[in-house]
Design a protein around this motif. Structure first.
Motif, mmCIF file in Angstrom:
data_model
loop_
_atom_site.group_PDB
_atom_site.id
_atom_site.type_symbol
_atom_site.label_atom_id
_atom_site.label_comp_id
_atom_site.label_asym_id
_atom_site.label_seq_id
_atom_site.Cartn_x
_atom_site.Cartn_y
_atom_site.Cartn_z
ATOM 1 N N SER A 97 -7.903 -35.398 -11.995
ATOM 2 C CA SER A 97 -8.474 -36.615 -12.557
ATOM 3 C C SER A 97 -7.817 -36.916 -13.898
ATOM 4 C CB SER A 97 -9.984 -36.477 -12.735
ATOM 5 O OG SER A 97 -10.276 -35.434 -13.625
ATOM 6 N N SER A 98 -7.979 -38.159 -14.321
ATOM 7 C CA SER A 98 -7.378 -38.603 -15.560
ATOM 8 C C SER A 98 -8.331 -39.550 -16.279
ATOM 9 C CB SER A 98 -6.056 -39.301 -15.262
ATOM 10 O OG SER A 98 -5.430 -39.736 -16.448
ATOM 11 N N GLY A 99 -8.423 -39.397 -17.585
ATOM 12 C CA GLY A 99 -9.305 -40.254 -18.357
ATOM 13 C C GLY A 99 -8.905 -40.260 -19.807
ATOM 14 N N ARG A 100 -9.633 -41.025 -20.605
ATOM 15 C CA ARG A 100 -9.301 -41.148 -22.032
ATOM 16 C C ARG A 100 -10.156 -40.256 -22.914
ATOM 17 N NH1 ARG A 100 -5.555 -44.686 -23.222
ATOM 18 N NH2 ARG A 100 -5.103 -46.453 -21.851
ATOM 19 N N THR A 101 -11.158 -39.613 -22.338
ATOM 20 C CA THR A 101 -12.058 -38.785 -23.125
ATOM 21 C C THR A 101 -11.938 -37.329 -22.690
ATOM 22 O OG1 THR A 101 -13.611 -40.631 -23.326
ATOM 23 C CG2 THR A 101 -14.446 -38.424 -23.832
ATOM 24 N N ALA A 102 -11.718 -36.453 -23.645
ATOM 25 C CA ALA A 102 -11.622 -35.022 -23.347
ATOM 26 C C ALA A 102 -13.032 -34.457 -23.191
ATOM 27 C CB ALA A 102 -10.884 -34.302 -24.459
ATOM 28 N N THR A 103 -13.463 -34.321 -21.959
ATOM 29 C CA THR A 103 -14.818 -33.900 -21.669
ATOM 30 C C THR A 103 -14.862 -33.163 -20.345
ATOM 31 O OG1 THR A 103 -17.072 -34.702 -21.247
ATOM 32 C CG2 THR A 103 -15.271 -36.123 -20.560
ATOM 33 N N HIS A 104 -15.968 -32.459 -20.116
ATOM 34 C CA HIS A 104 -16.167 -31.771 -18.845
ATOM 35 C C HIS A 104 -17.009 -32.613 -17.881
ATOM 36 C CE1 HIS A 104 -19.746 -30.942 -21.208
ATOM 37 N NE2 HIS A 104 -20.381 -30.733 -20.067
ATOM 38 N N ILE A 105 -17.378 -33.809 -18.308
ATOM 39 C CA ILE A 105 -18.257 -34.668 -17.518
ATOM 40 C C ILE A 105 -17.429 -35.529 -16.569
ATOM 41 C CG2 ILE A 105 -19.994 -36.479 -17.608
ATOM 42 C CD1 ILE A 105 -20.726 -35.419 -20.394
ATOM 43 N N SER A 106 -17.664 -35.408 -15.285
ATOM 44 C CA SER A 106 -16.808 -36.059 -14.298
ATOM 45 C C SER A 106 -16.860 -37.586 -14.380
ATOM 46 C CB SER A 106 -17.191 -35.598 -12.893
ATOM 47 O OG SER A 106 -18.528 -35.948 -12.593
ATOM 48 N N ARG A 107 -18.006 -38.143 -14.699
ATOM 49 C CA ARG A 107 -18.107 -39.615 -14.683
ATOM 50 C C ARG A 107 -17.310 -40.249 -15.822
ATOM 51 N NH1 ARG A 107 -23.273 -37.975 -16.312
ATOM 52 N NH2 ARG A 107 -23.835 -38.552 -18.447
ATOM 53 N N ALA A 108 -16.836 -39.462 -16.767
ATOM 54 C CA ALA A 108 -16.024 -39.993 -17.857
ATOM 55 C C ALA A 108 -14.573 -40.217 -17.446
ATOM 56 C CB ALA A 108 -16.075 -39.063 -19.056
ATOM 57 N N TYR A 109 -14.193 -39.701 -16.290
ATOM 58 C CA TYR A 109 -12.808 -39.819 -15.848
ATOM 59 C C TYR A 109 -12.644 -41.057 -14.972
ATOM 60 C CZ TYR A 109 -11.893 -35.358 -17.964
ATOM 61 O OH TYR A 109 -11.744 -34.353 -18.887
ATOM 62 N N ASP A 110 -11.578 -41.796 -15.220
ATOM 63 C CA ASP A 110 -11.384 -43.095 -14.590
ATOM 64 C C ASP A 110 -10.624 -43.032 -13.272
ATOM 65 O OD1 ASP A 110 -10.658 -43.981 -17.912
ATOM 66 O OD2 ASP A 110 -12.507 -44.512 -16.858
ATOM 67 N N PHE A 111 -9.721 -42.095 -13.154
ATOM 68 C CA PHE A 111 -8.836 -42.062 -11.998
ATOM 69 C C PHE A 111 -8.906 -40.691 -11.330
ATOM 70 C CE2 PHE A 111 -7.259 -46.088 -13.138
ATOM 71 C CZ PHE A 111 -7.099 -46.105 -14.518
ATOM 72 N N TRP A 112 -8.848 -40.713 -10.002
ATOM 73 C CA TRP A 112 -9.000 -39.494 -9.221
ATOM 74 C C TRP A 112 -7.982 -39.440 -8.088
ATOM 75 C CZ3 TRP A 112 -12.693 -35.757 -10.322
ATOM 76 C CH2 TRP A 112 -13.627 -36.100 -11.305
ATOM 77 N N GLY A 113 -7.544 -38.236 -7.776
ATOM 78 C CA GLY A 113 -6.737 -38.040 -6.591
ATOM 79 C C GLY A 113 -7.615 -37.918 -5.358
ATOM 80 N N GLN A 114 -6.984 -37.705 -4.232
ATOM 81 C CA GLN A 114 -7.703 -37.652 -2.961
ATOM 82 C C GLN A 114 -8.327 -36.288 -2.704
ATOM 83 O OE1 GLN A 114 -4.504 -37.215 -3.277
ATOM 84 N NE2 GLN A 114 -3.942 -35.531 -1.904
ATOM 85 N N GLY A 115 -7.917 -35.288 -3.455
ATOM 86 C CA GLY A 115 -8.462 -33.937 -3.290
ATOM 87 C C GLY A 115 -7.615 -33.078 -2.372
ATOM 88 N N THR A 116 -7.650 -31.781 -2.611
ATOM 89 C CA THR A 116 -6.951 -30.816 -1.768
ATOM 90 C C THR A 116 -7.881 -29.624 -1.525
ATOM 91 O OG1 THR A 116 -4.898 -29.540 -1.485
ATOM 92 C CG2 THR A 116 -5.794 -29.663 -3.716
ATOM 93 N N GLN A 117 -7.951 -29.174 -0.281
ATOM 94 C CA GLN A 117 -8.884 -28.119 0.095
ATOM 95 C C GLN A 117 -8.338 -26.754 -0.265
ATOM 96 O OE1 GLN A 117 -12.074 -28.294 1.676
ATOM 97 N NE2 GLN A 117 -12.120 -26.103 1.232
ATOM 98 N N VAL A 118 -9.185 -25.953 -0.909
ATOM 99 C CA VAL A 118 -8.881 -24.547 -1.192
ATOM 100 C C VAL A 118 -9.952 -23.705 -0.520
ATOM 101 C CG1 VAL A 118 -8.749 -22.779 -2.974
ATOM 102 C CG2 VAL A 118 -7.701 -25.024 -3.365
ATOM 103 N N THR A 119 -9.525 -22.786 0.320
ATOM 104 C CA THR A 119 -10.455 -21.893 0.999
ATOM 105 C C THR A 119 -10.056 -20.450 0.728
ATOM 106 O OG1 THR A 119 -10.787 -23.520 2.765
ATOM 107 C CG2 THR A 119 -11.494 -21.256 3.201
#
Length: 122
Positions: A97-119
């Motif tokens: 994810s990418s955003g303008r605020t350095a935080t651990h809160i997910s809703r603060a991030y503006d852009f997201w990738g599609q995700g990759t599975q780790v098992t």
């Protein structure tokens, strides 16, 4: 807009390692914070690690500190998450994810990738 594409997920035994990559493109992404989150089935998305594209310290969740390392290669416009000593509880979909605020809160991030599975198998 910032576009993010993750890769590198897969199946690994406990104690093993994986390296995730996040290729970034778009306008002014290099002024953003880059972060990794993960989501296990039935659980909320949780913060894993973050780093500034411009440099500075990295920050980690307590659950991964000492085992995971976040880094970035500005020349390749790519961020990485090196995961060592993997545990079954690390299993989930990992999102860049990418955003303008350095935080651990997910809703603060503006852009997201599609995700990759780790098992991680025990």
């Amino acid at each position: 807009q910032v576009q993010l594409v993750e890769s590198g997920g897969g199946l690994v035994q406990a104690g093993g390692s994986l390296r995730l990559s996040c290729a970034a493109s778009g306008r002014s992404f290099n002024t953003y914070v880059m972060a990794w989150f993960r989501q296990a089935p039935g659980k909320e998305r949780e913060f894993v690690a973050r780093i500034m594209w411009s440099g500075g310290s990295a920050y980690y969740a307590d659950s991964v500190r000492g085992r995971f390392t976040i880094s970035r290669d500005n020349a390749k416009n790519t961020a990485y998450l090196q995961m060592n000593s993997l545990k079954p509880e690390d299993t989930g979909v990992y999102y860049c994810s990418s955003g303008r605020t350095a935080t651990h809160i997910s809703r603060a991030y503006d852009f997201w990738g599609q995700g990759t599975q780790v098992t991680v198998s025990s």
